[in-house]
Motif scaffolding. Structure first.
Motif, PDB file in Angstrom:
ATOM      1  N   ASP A  66       0.838  -1.197   0.000  1.00  7.60           N
ATOM      2  CA  ASP A  66       0.000   0.000   0.000  1.00  7.60           C
ATOM      3  C   ASP A  66       0.876   1.251   0.000  1.00  7.60           C
ATOM      4  N   GLU A  67       0.470   2.249  -0.750  1.00  7.47           N
ATOM      5  CA  GLU A  67       1.278   3.470  -0.880  1.00  7.47           C
ATOM      6  C   GLU A  67       1.359   4.269   0.416  1.00  7.47           C
ATOM      7  N   ASN A  68       0.475   3.983   1.378  1.00  9.58           N
ATOM      8  CA  ASN A  68       0.529   4.680   2.660  1.00  9.58           C
ATOM      9  C   ASN A  68       1.647   4.157   3.567  1.00  9.58           C
ATOM     10  N   ILE A  69       2.188   2.989   3.243  1.00  9.87           N
ATOM     11  CA  ILE A  69       3.303   2.443   4.014  1.00  9.87           C
ATOM     12  C   ILE A  69       4.588   3.066   3.469  1.00  9.87           C
ATOM     13  N   LYS A  70       5.247   3.854   4.294  1.00  5.90           N
ATOM     14  CA  LYS A  70       6.395   4.625   3.834  1.00  5.90           C
ATOM     15  C   LYS A  70       7.614   3.732   3.586  1.00  5.90           C
ATOM     16  N   PRO A  71       8.460   4.128   2.640  1.00  5.76           N
ATOM     17  CA  PRO A  71       9.644   3.321   2.305  1.00  5.76           C
ATOM     18  C   PRO A  71      10.549   3.022   3.492  1.00  5.76           C
ATOM     19  N   ASP A  72      10.736   3.998   4.390  1.00  7.10           N
ATOM     20  CA  ASP A  72      11.622   3.743   5.524  1.00  7.10           C
ATOM     21  C   ASP A  72      11.033   2.705   6.473  1.00  7.10           C
ATOM     22  N   LEU A  73       9.704   2.607   6.518  1.00  9.20           N
ATOM     23  CA  LEU A  73       9.061   1.573   7.325  1.00  9.20           C
ATOM     24  C   LEU A  73       9.263   0.201   6.676  1.00  9.20           C
ATOM     25  N   LEU A  74       9.204   0.166   5.363  1.00 12.03           N
ATOM     26  CA  LEU A  74       9.435  -1.083   4.637  1.00 12.03           C
ATOM     27  C   LEU A  74      10.873  -1.561   4.820  1.00 12.03           C
ATOM     28  N   MET A  75      11.813  -0.621   4.835  1.00 15.83           N
ATOM     29  CA  MET A  75      13.210  -0.985   5.081  1.00 15.83           C
ATOM     30  C   MET A  75      13.359  -1.610   6.463  1.00 15.83           C
ATOM     31  N   LYS A  76      12.667  -1.052   7.438  1.00 20.18           N
ATOM     32  CA  LYS A  76      12.723  -1.611   8.790  1.00 20.18           C
ATOM     33  C   LYS A  76      12.181  -3.032   8.799  1.00 20.18           C
ATOM     34  N   PHE A  77      11.113  -3.270   8.032  1.00 12.19           N
ATOM     35  CA  PHE A  77      10.539  -4.616   7.977  1.00 12.19           C
ATOM     36  C   PHE A  77      11.512  -5.592   7.314  1.00 12.19           C
ATOM     37  N   ILE A  78      12.163  -5.147   6.243  1.00  9.43           N
ATOM     38  CA  ILE A  78      13.122  -6.009   5.546  1.00  9.43           C
ATOM     39  C   ILE A  78      14.221  -6.466   6.499  1.00  9.43           C
ATOM     40  N   TYR A  79      14.730  -5.544   7.307  1.00 12.79           N
ATOM     41  CA  TYR A  79      15.814  -5.911   8.220  1.00 12.79           C
ATOM     42  C   TYR A  79      15.311  -6.585   9.490  1.00 12.79           C
ATOM     43  N   PHE A  80      14.037  -6.406   9.790  1.00 16.17           N
ATOM     44  CA  PHE A  80      13.423  -7.194  10.860  1.00 16.17           C
ATOM     45  C   PHE A  80      13.463  -8.671  10.456  1.00 16.17           C
ATOM     46  N   GLY A  81      13.041  -8.956   9.224  1.00 15.08           N
ATOM     47  CA  GLY A  81      13.092 -10.327   8.724  1.00 15.08           C
ATOM     48  C   GLY A  81      14.514 -10.840   8.595  1.00 15.08           C
ATOM     49  N   TYR A  82      15.425  -9.952   8.218  1.00 10.30           N
ATOM     50  CA  TYR A  82      16.838 -10.319   8.101  1.00 10.30           C
ATOM     51  C   TYR A  82      17.361 -10.819   9.448  1.00 10.30           C
ATOM     52  N   GLY A  83      16.989 -10.093  10.504  1.00  5.42           N
ATOM     53  CA  GLY A  83      17.413 -10.505  11.840  1.00  5.42           C
ATOM     54  C   GLY A  83      16.850 -11.861  12.230  1.00  5.42           C
ATOM     55  N   LYS A  84      15.607 -12.118  11.823  1.00  2.00           N
ATOM     56  CA  LYS A  84      14.983 -13.410  12.106  1.00  2.00           C
ATOM     57  C   LYS A  84      15.742 -14.538  11.415  1.00  2.00           C
ATOM     58  N   SER A  93      22.520 -14.321   2.916  1.00  4.00           N
ATOM     59  CA  SER A  93      21.811 -13.061   2.682  1.00  4.00           C
ATOM     60  C   SER A  93      21.240 -12.987   1.273  1.00  4.00           C
ATOM     61  N   ASN A  94      21.946 -13.542   0.307  1.00  7.18           N
ATOM     62  CA  ASN A  94      21.465 -13.506  -1.070  1.00  7.18           C
ATOM     63  C   ASN A  94      20.152 -14.276  -1.209  1.00  7.18           C
ATOM     64  N   SER A  95      20.092 -15.441  -0.589  1.00  6.34           N
ATOM     65  CA  SER A  95      18.859 -16.244  -0.630  1.00  6.34           C
ATOM     66  C   SER A  95      17.722 -15.533   0.093  1.00  6.34           C
ATOM     67  N   TYR A  96      18.062 -14.853   1.196  1.00  3.47           N
ATOM     68  CA  TYR A  96      17.030 -14.115   1.930  1.00  3.47           C
ATOM     69  C   TYR A  96      16.428 -13.019   1.063  1.00  3.47           C
ATOM     70  N   PHE A  97      17.276 -12.245   0.399  1.00  5.21           N
ATOM     71  CA  PHE A  97      16.762 -11.149  -0.420  1.00  5.21           C
ATOM     72  C   PHE A  97      16.005 -11.660  -1.641  1.00  5.21           C
ATOM     73  N   LEU A  98      16.381 -12.843  -2.137  1.00  3.86           N
ATOM     74  CA  LEU A  98      15.604 -13.457  -3.214  1.00  3.86           C
ATOM     75  C   LEU A  98      14.171 -13.711  -2.766  1.00  3.86           C
ATOM     76  N   GLN A  99      14.017 -14.106  -1.501  1.00  2.00           N
ATOM     77  CA  GLN A  99      12.682 -14.377  -0.961  1.00  2.00           C
ATOM     78  C   GLN A  99      11.934 -13.088  -0.628  1.00  2.00           C
ATOM     79  N   ILE A 100      12.621 -12.158   0.019  1.00  2.00           N
ATOM     80  CA  ILE A 100      11.933 -10.964   0.517  1.00  2.00           C
ATOM     81  C   ILE A 100      11.458 -10.079  -0.623  1.00  2.00           C
TER      82      ILE A 100
END
Length: 296
Positions: A66-84, A93-100
């Motif tokens: 959704d366009e209301n979700i700001k890019p910096d919030l999406l970046m936080k989510f990406i690295y939240f999953g990265y930490g998991k 990391s390459n396989s993770y980003f392929l999935q995300i």
């Protein structure tokens, strides 16, 4: 608004959460939620926890795009999953980003790419998001580069931080990114730019990878000229021309075993592997060949 009630997040079932992510109204309600997530880190992590658990669901993908979700919030989510994922054994990391990257559409990927400094710190993520762009958003990205006075050389330079096998894997998994990189490499503008010795070295390496993938592009074109793939796809698997898959197997057996699945993704993305049945058949045949020296 249900999201403001802390008990909702503590007690909601997975189905209730899916329903929430799917039905939350656009506009002020969703914008208010997104803003609160940026302000309250504990609340943000709680929402991310549920989004991560439900990441394969369409409702989650709709919410994240959704366009209301700001890019910096999406970046936080990406690295939240990265930490998991980082906590798991044999994390890559390459396989993770392929999935995300599969969670984000083309437009949302472009919005994340607009975060210049953050993107510059993680070239691997940047490349994977670039591979999400469709032709329209690629044009928008070129405009973004011009606004920031960045050259194509700068864009190509992000590949210098990756190993050759990583670059090959990414490009085989995104024929659109491969196509645009080839277009850049052969453009007159790119060849006339001043380059340093290191930049020339990186360019030669990338050209070598693109040339190797071009062999598969040519192979796909030859199959498309030889077979009516639209007609083939309409037939039951046992009614299709088996010689087509024989040609695919003949070429794939020449490829190192660890690279075959990525080449197969490329072939499927280009429409010469018609469906999951053919993909499974080819992988099974290659496995048999490695074990006993014959396909079936």
């Amino acid at each position: 608004m249900r999201w403001k009630a802390s008990q909702f997040w503590k007690n909601a079932s997975p189905n209730e959460l899916l329903s929430f992510f799917l039905s939350i109204e656009k506009g002020e309600d969703l914008r208010s939620l997104a803003n609160h997530m940026l302000e309250d880190h504990e609340f943000c992590d709680l929402v991310f926890e549920y989004l991560w658990l439900l990441r394969s669901e369409d409702a989650t993908k709709k919410f994240l795009n959704d366009e209301n979700i700001k890019p910096d919030l999406l970046m936080k989510f990406i690295y939240f999953g990265y930490g998991k994922q980082f906590l798991l054994d044999q994390f890559d990391s390459n396989s993770y980003f392929l999935q995300i990257r599969q969670l984000f559409g083309s437009s949302q990927s472009l919005r994340i790419l607009s975060l210049g400094e953050e993107m510059d710190r993680d070239p691997t993520l940047k490349i994977h998001l670039l591979s999400n762009l469709d032709p329209q958003t690629w044009e928008a990205y070129f405009d973004l580069l011009e606004e920031k006075n960045m050259t194509m050389q700068t864009l190509l330079g992000i590949f210098s931080n990756l190993r050759e096998n990583e670059i090959r894997k990414i490009l085989l998994n995104s024929h659109t990114l491969y196509y645009y990189l080839r277009m850049m490499m052969v453009s007159g503008k790119q060849s006339n730019e001043d380059t340093t010795g290191k930049e020339k070295e990186n360019r030669i390496r990338l050209e070598s990878i693109l040339t190797a993938i071009h062999v598969w592009e040519t192979f796909c074109q030859e199959l498309k000229e030889k077979y009516d793939l639209t007609k083939e796809k309409s037939l039951a698997p046992n009614k299709r021309d088996s010689y087509r898959l024989s040609l695919v197997l003949k070429e794939l057996v020449k490829v190192q075993a660890q690279d075959r699945s990525d080449v197969l993704v490329y072939l499927k993305g280009n429409g010469v592997i018609l469906d999951s049945w053919e993909e499974t058949t080819v992988l099974s045949a290659l496995g048999n060949y490695d074990k006993v020296g014959k396909y079936f």
